[in-house]
Design a protein around this motif. Structure first.
Motif, PDB file in Angstrom:
ATOM      1  N   TYR A   1      16.771  32.187 -50.020  1.00 37.97           N
ATOM      2  CA  TYR A   1      17.378  33.501 -50.203  1.00 37.97           C
ATOM      3  C   TYR A   1      18.438  33.675 -49.136  1.00 37.97           C
ATOM      4  CZ  TYR A   1      13.826  34.849 -46.733  1.00 37.97           C
ATOM      5  OH  TYR A   1      13.023  34.912 -45.626  1.00 37.97           O
ATOM      6  N   VAL A   2      19.147  34.797 -49.152  1.00 35.22           N
ATOM      7  CA  VAL A   2      20.280  34.960 -48.250  1.00 35.22           C
ATOM      8  C   VAL A   2      20.123  36.190 -47.355  1.00 35.22           C
ATOM      9  CG1 VAL A   2      21.847  33.781 -49.837  1.00 35.22           C
ATOM     10  CG2 VAL A   2      21.706  36.269 -49.875  1.00 35.22           C
ATOM     11  N   GLU A   3      20.928  36.187 -46.304  1.00 34.73           N
ATOM     12  CA  GLU A   3      21.007  37.306 -45.363  1.00 34.73           C
ATOM     13  C   GLU A   3      22.454  37.743 -45.269  1.00 34.73           C
ATOM     14  OE1 GLU A   3      18.947  36.897 -41.541  1.00 34.73           O
ATOM     15  OE2 GLU A   3      20.808  37.568 -40.585  1.00 34.73           O
ATOM     16  N   VAL A   4      22.689  39.040 -45.438  1.00 34.04           N
ATOM     17  CA  VAL A   4      24.022  39.623 -45.344  1.00 34.04           C
ATOM     18  C   VAL A   4      24.001  40.669 -44.233  1.00 34.04           C
ATOM     19  CG1 VAL A   4      25.746  41.018 -46.565  1.00 34.04           C
ATOM     20  CG2 VAL A   4      24.509  39.233 -47.790  1.00 34.04           C
ATOM     21  N   ASP A   5      25.005  40.649 -43.373  1.00 31.61           N
ATOM     22  CA  ASP A   5      25.106  41.641 -42.310  1.00 31.61           C
ATOM     23  C   ASP A   5      25.250  43.033 -42.922  1.00 31.61           C
ATOM     24  OD1 ASP A   5      26.451  43.333 -40.151  1.00 31.61           O
ATOM     25  OD2 ASP A   5      26.068  41.474 -39.069  1.00 31.61           O
ATOM     26  N   LEU A   6      24.634  44.018 -42.320  1.00 37.72           N
ATOM     27  CA  LEU A   6      24.671  45.383 -42.836  1.00 37.72           C
ATOM     28  C   LEU A   6      25.972  46.110 -42.481  1.00 37.72           C
ATOM     29  CD1 LEU A   6      23.158  47.580 -44.371  1.00 37.72           C
ATOM     30  CD2 LEU A   6      21.972  48.156 -42.252  1.00 37.72           C
ATOM     31  N   ALA A   7      26.709  45.627 -41.511  1.00 30.55           N
ATOM     32  CA  ALA A   7      27.952  46.301 -41.106  1.00 30.55           C
ATOM     33  C   ALA A   7      28.893  46.428 -42.302  1.00 30.55           C
ATOM     34  CB  ALA A   7      28.632  45.513 -39.988  1.00 30.55           C
ATOM     35  N   PRO A   8      29.657  47.523 -42.359  1.00 33.22           N
ATOM     36  CA  PRO A   8      30.543  47.756 -43.499  1.00 33.22           C
ATOM     37  C   PRO A   8      31.824  46.931 -43.493  1.00 33.22           C
ATOM     38  CG  PRO A   8      30.664  49.593 -41.962  1.00 33.22           C
ATOM     39  CD  PRO A   8      29.576  48.679 -41.457  1.00 33.22           C
ATOM     40  N   THR A   9      31.936  45.994 -42.592  1.00 32.59           N
ATOM     41  CA  THR A   9      33.153  45.214 -42.397  1.00 32.59           C
ATOM     42  C   THR A   9      33.723  44.611 -43.685  1.00 32.59           C
ATOM     43  OG1 THR A   9      32.214  44.610 -40.261  1.00 32.59           O
ATOM     44  CG2 THR A   9      34.145  43.381 -40.969  1.00 32.59           C
ATOM     45  N   ASP A  10      32.869  44.016 -44.525  1.00 31.50           N
ATOM     46  CA  ASP A  10      33.335  43.300 -45.714  1.00 31.50           C
ATOM     47  C   ASP A  10      33.219  44.092 -47.007  1.00 31.50           C
ATOM     48  OD1 ASP A  10      33.863  41.038 -44.184  1.00 31.50           O
ATOM     49  OD2 ASP A  10      31.933  40.088 -44.620  1.00 31.50           O
ATOM     50  N   ASP A  11      32.687  45.291 -46.960  1.00 30.88           N
ATOM     51  CA  ASP A  11      32.360  46.005 -48.192  1.00 30.88           C
ATOM     52  C   ASP A  11      33.574  46.336 -49.054  1.00 30.88           C
ATOM     53  OD1 ASP A  11      29.186  47.327 -48.082  1.00 30.88           O
ATOM     54  OD2 ASP A  11      29.977  46.200 -46.396  1.00 30.88           O
ATOM     55  N   THR A  12      34.653  46.797 -48.441  1.00 25.80           N
ATOM     56  CA  THR A  12      35.843  47.137 -49.225  1.00 25.80           C
ATOM     57  C   THR A  12      36.416  45.895 -49.895  1.00 25.80           C
ATOM     58  OG1 THR A  12      36.337  49.005 -47.773  1.00 25.80           O
ATOM     59  CG2 THR A  12      38.151  48.161 -49.113  1.00 25.80           C
ATOM     60  N   HIS A  13      36.504  44.811 -49.154  1.00 23.98           N
ATOM     61  CA  HIS A  13      37.015  43.550 -49.713  1.00 23.98           C
ATOM     62  C   HIS A  13      36.078  43.042 -50.815  1.00 23.98           C
ATOM     63  CE1 HIS A  13      38.628  39.210 -48.875  1.00 23.98           C
ATOM     64  NE2 HIS A  13      38.811  39.592 -50.111  1.00 23.98           N
ATOM     65  N   ALA A  14      34.771  43.131 -50.594  1.00 24.43           N
ATOM     66  CA  ALA A  14      33.804  42.683 -51.605  1.00 24.43           C
ATOM     67  C   ALA A  14      33.931  43.520 -52.882  1.00 24.43           C
ATOM     68  CB  ALA A  14      32.383  42.756 -51.057  1.00 24.43           C
ATOM     69  N   ALA A  15      34.126  44.836 -52.740  1.00 25.82           N
ATOM     70  CA  ALA A  15      34.309  45.698 -53.913  1.00 25.82           C
ATOM     71  C   ALA A  15      35.586  45.338 -54.656  1.00 25.82           C
ATOM     72  CB  ALA A  15      34.329  47.167 -53.487  1.00 25.82           C
ATOM     73  N   GLY A  16      36.640  45.023 -53.922  1.00 22.83           N
ATOM     74  CA  GLY A  16      37.890  44.591 -54.554  1.00 22.83           C
ATOM     75  C   GLY A  16      37.736  43.271 -55.286  1.00 22.83           C
ATOM     76  N   LEU A  17      37.010  42.345 -54.676  1.00 24.53           N
ATOM     77  CA  LEU A  17      36.743  41.054 -55.319  1.00 24.53           C
ATOM     78  C   LEU A  17      35.929  41.258 -56.585  1.00 24.53           C
ATOM     79  CD1 LEU A  17      36.782  37.957 -55.381  1.00 24.53           C
ATOM     80  CD2 LEU A  17      34.771  37.995 -53.874  1.00 24.53           C
ATOM     81  N   LEU A  18      34.927  42.122 -56.524  1.00 21.58           N
ATOM     82  CA  LEU A  18      34.116  42.425 -57.700  1.00 21.58           C
ATOM     83  C   LEU A  18      34.998  42.967 -58.827  1.00 21.58           C
ATOM     84  CD1 LEU A  18      31.353  42.737 -59.082  1.00 21.58           C
ATOM     85  CD2 LEU A  18      31.145  44.958 -57.957  1.00 21.58           C
TER      86      LEU A  18
END
Length: 180
Positions: A153-170
């Motif tokens: 399984y995986v571990e993702v950092d909780l910090a919001p650092t990548d969230d905007t980019h991840a939403a854009g990629l989605l």
């Protein structure tokens, strides 16, 4: 080949530490697992759940992510994943205690509501007050499929650092019909 994330990185020393849970960015997680419309809905829910946590000041910690979402369940069981399983290990915002912050955090502790709203089977654990038995429980539960097959399984950092980019990629993957 077995349709699961390997518990130990292929080719790695089986006694080494290059094993599950694998630390990945939210961007890489979205890129790897956004393979269909059903999966995109679940990923949108995960990103929205994270946004909710961030909005109440929960930004430090990490999330362990697992479940059939991390498997090729479409091939293995001929169905889409229903949700994604997440345990959030979080530090409370500065100046808060578990007692004082509980009313604010409560909406994210209601597993039924969270699963319905976000398609995330969600558990929250407050750091640094985590019992080692709890960590062992999740590790042992998530290291195997129900049929006993070892998996990772995986571990993702909780910090919001990548969230905007991840939403854009989605959004881009949805627009491109889930092509890489």
């Amino acid at each position: 080949m077995a349709g699961v994330v390997p518990p130990i990185r292929p080719g790695a020393d089986p006694r080494g530490k290059d094993r599950s849970p694998y630390r990945v960015s939210l961007i890489d997680f979205v890129d790897r697992f956004c393979l269909s419309a059903d999966r995109s809905v679940i990923l949108r829910g995960l990103i929205d759940l994270r946004a909710g946590l961030h909005s109440i000041g929960v930004t430090q910690g990490f999330q362990w992510i697992d479940g059939s979402f991390l498997e090729h369940i479409e091939d293995v069981e001929a169905r889409s994943p229903n949700d994604v399983d997440v345990v959030t290990y979080a530090f409370l915002p500065a100046g808060q205690t578990q007692v004082s912050f509980l009313p604010t955090l409560q909406p994210y502790l209601d597993r039924k509501r969270v699963k319905t709203t976000y398609k995330v089977d969600h558990i929250v654990r407050i750091l640094p007050h985590v019992d080692i038995r709890d960590v062992c429980y999740w590790y042992s539960l998530w290291s195997h499929r129900r049929d006993g097959m070892w998996k990772g399984y995986v571990e993702v950092d909780l910090a919001p650092t990548d969230d905007t980019h991840a939403a854009g990629l989605l959004a881009a993957k949805i627009g491109a019909g889930f092509q890489s």
